[in-house]
Design an enzyme around this catalytic site. Structure first.
Site, PDB file in Angstrom:
ATOM      1  CG  LEU A  53     -19.573 -62.147 101.818  1.00 21.00           C
ATOM      2  CD1 LEU A  53     -18.605 -61.234 101.075  1.00 21.00           C
ATOM      3  CD2 LEU A  53     -20.961 -62.092 101.180  1.00 21.00           C
ATOM      4  CE1 TYR A 103     -21.682 -74.309  97.939  1.00 18.64           C
ATOM      5  CE2 TYR A 103     -23.079 -74.172  95.980  1.00 18.64           C
ATOM      6  CZ  TYR A 103     -22.292 -73.553  96.950  1.00 18.64           C
ATOM      7  OH  TYR A 103     -22.123 -72.187  96.915  1.00 18.64           O
ATOM      8  CE  LYS A 107     -24.105 -71.129  99.987  1.00 21.57           C
ATOM      9  NZ  LYS A 107     -23.041 -70.313 100.628  1.00 21.57           N
ATOM     10  CG  ASN A 132     -21.495 -70.209  87.732  1.00 17.94           C
ATOM     11  OD1 ASN A 132     -20.900 -70.901  88.542  1.00 17.94           O
ATOM     12  ND2 ASN A 132     -22.348 -70.720  86.855  1.00 17.94           N
ATOM     13  CG  HIS A 279       8.596 -33.066  59.743  1.00 17.20           C
ATOM     14  ND1 HIS A 279       8.864 -33.440  61.041  1.00 17.20           N
ATOM     15  CD2 HIS A 279       8.821 -34.171  58.962  1.00 17.20           C
ATOM     16  CE1 HIS A 279       9.249 -34.710  61.065  1.00 17.20           C
ATOM     17  NE2 HIS A 279       9.209 -35.180  59.819  1.00 17.20           N
ATOM     18  N   PRO A 280       7.175 -28.761  60.162  1.00 14.44           N
ATOM     19  CG  PRO A 280       8.400 -27.318  61.532  1.00 14.44           C
ATOM     20  CD  PRO A 280       8.294 -28.753  61.126  1.00 14.44           C
TER      21      PRO A 280
END
Length: 368
Positions: A53, A103, A107, A132, A279-280
């Protein structure tokens, strides 16, 4: 299996090494820019597989393309030939191979060296001409627009776009790594040029806009469709760039004498999630819907759900409590309510199949 990874500290290398280390059958031999030549030679003599890599894509001097890509690859091949080892090699090449730039040419020369090594040593070489690559741990403000956008937008820093219609061809790092891992887990894969899928064809402007939408979703509470495909990969990438202080965020809470109500998440086409407390003795609801449906889950406490058909008057009742998880679903045309019949505060999770629209609420008040 001993697996040598050159460029182990790079973006793709970090992701690959992590995945390889998750396999208890693999020992990773990492090679980085700091590794000595003797360390490289030792790793080459031990490796059963090589992921090559390492490379140069943003040099200070144009000559580094030749030394970092072509020459380094040639030296690896020469070393393997000298010690008579025919180790399989997977190479991270580029879609720029064939283009008339330094480049792409470097490669191509690296690919040529690997092809010659494969023929001379009867070894398998797998070449991936990658577009990419995006994903977690890619360096921002370097050579990835996605990484830069994610990093800057997450920090509310400006981004620069010269041409929003400029095309981007992207591949997600997890898909790349999965393709790499398959090479060491299969024995009958064809060598030579390899394909990575899926490849996403998009534009710079779309990516930037989408990442801005991800950021804004914390305010709107509306999440994008991030469950699969490109948006899944892009959202995961964006979140990976969040600074520590943004790992969490507050959402509104509405309180009244009955209890509290909190909306957690909304979707464009699959409704919204929220929870409420009571609430209750408190009863909430007392309305019906024409089309809207809801799913209730009592997380804590005891509840009595009451239903009445608004036409026939037929009634129905369901008792539910947090110790026995079950979904109670509302039905259009039935007015309904929920009462806390326990002694403690009740907590209920709620999903509605649509986002609440104050102009068209589809919520008609009527007691059960």
């Amino acid at each position: 299996m001993r697996v040598l990874v050159t460029g182990a500290n790079g973006f793709v290398g970090k992701n690959l090494c992590l995945r390889l280390n998750e396999l208890n059958t693999v020992e990773v031999l990492p090679i980085t820019r700091e590794s000595t030549d003797s360390a490289l030679q030792s790793a080459l003599s031990q490796a059963d597989f090589i992921f090559h890599l390492a490379g140069v894509n943003r040099p200070q001097n144009i000559s580094e393309f030749q030394t970092g890509n072509a020459d380094f690859t040639q030296s690896i091949c020469d070393s393997l030939i000298n010690i008579a080892r025919n180790i399989p090699i997977a190479y991270a090449s580029s879609v720029q191979v064939g283009l008339d730039n330094p480049y792409g040419k470097s490669k191509q020369l690296a690919e040529d060296a690997l092809t010659a090594y494969a023929k001379k040593c009867n070894a398998k070489v797998y070449i991936f001409r990658l577009p990419n690559v995006f994903g977690k741990w890619c360096k921002p403000n370097y050579n990835s627009a996605v990484a830069t956008f994610c990093h800057n937008i997450a920090r509310e820093l400006p981004i620069k776009i010269n041409d929003p219609t400029s095309e981007l061809q992207l591949v997600y790092v997890d898909d790349v790594i999965s393709a790499f891992i398959s090479l060491i887990q299969s024995t009958n894969l064809q060598d030579g040029l390899q394909e990575i899928s899926p490849i996403y064809n998009t534009s710079v402007g779309f990516v930037a806009t989408q990442i801005e939408t991800f950021k804004n979703s914390r305010g709107t509470l509306i999440t994008e469709r991030v469950g699969d495909g490109f948006l899944r990969a892009l959202y995961s990438t964006y979140v990976s760039y969040l600074p520590l202080e943004k790992f969490s965020y507050e959402i509104p809470k509405y309180s009244d004498p009955r209890g509290e109500f909190v909306e957690m998440l909304k979707t464009p086409d699959c409704g919204q999630f929220s929870f409420f407390t009571a609430h209750p003795g408190i009863t909430r609801g007392g309305h019906y819907h024409h089309s809207k449906t809801e799913k209730f889950l009592v997380i804590r406490g005891k509840a009595r759900f009451g239903f009445r058909n608004v036409l026939s008057g037929e009634k129905h009742e369901i008792l539910s409590e947090g110790t026995k998880p079950e979904i109670v679903e509302t039905v259009p045309g039935w007015t309904h309510d929920i009462t806390n019949i326990g002694e403690d505060e009740m907590i209920v999770m709620l999903w509605a199949n649509e986002i609440f629209d104050r102009d068209y609420p589809d919520t008609i008040a009527e007691k059960v």
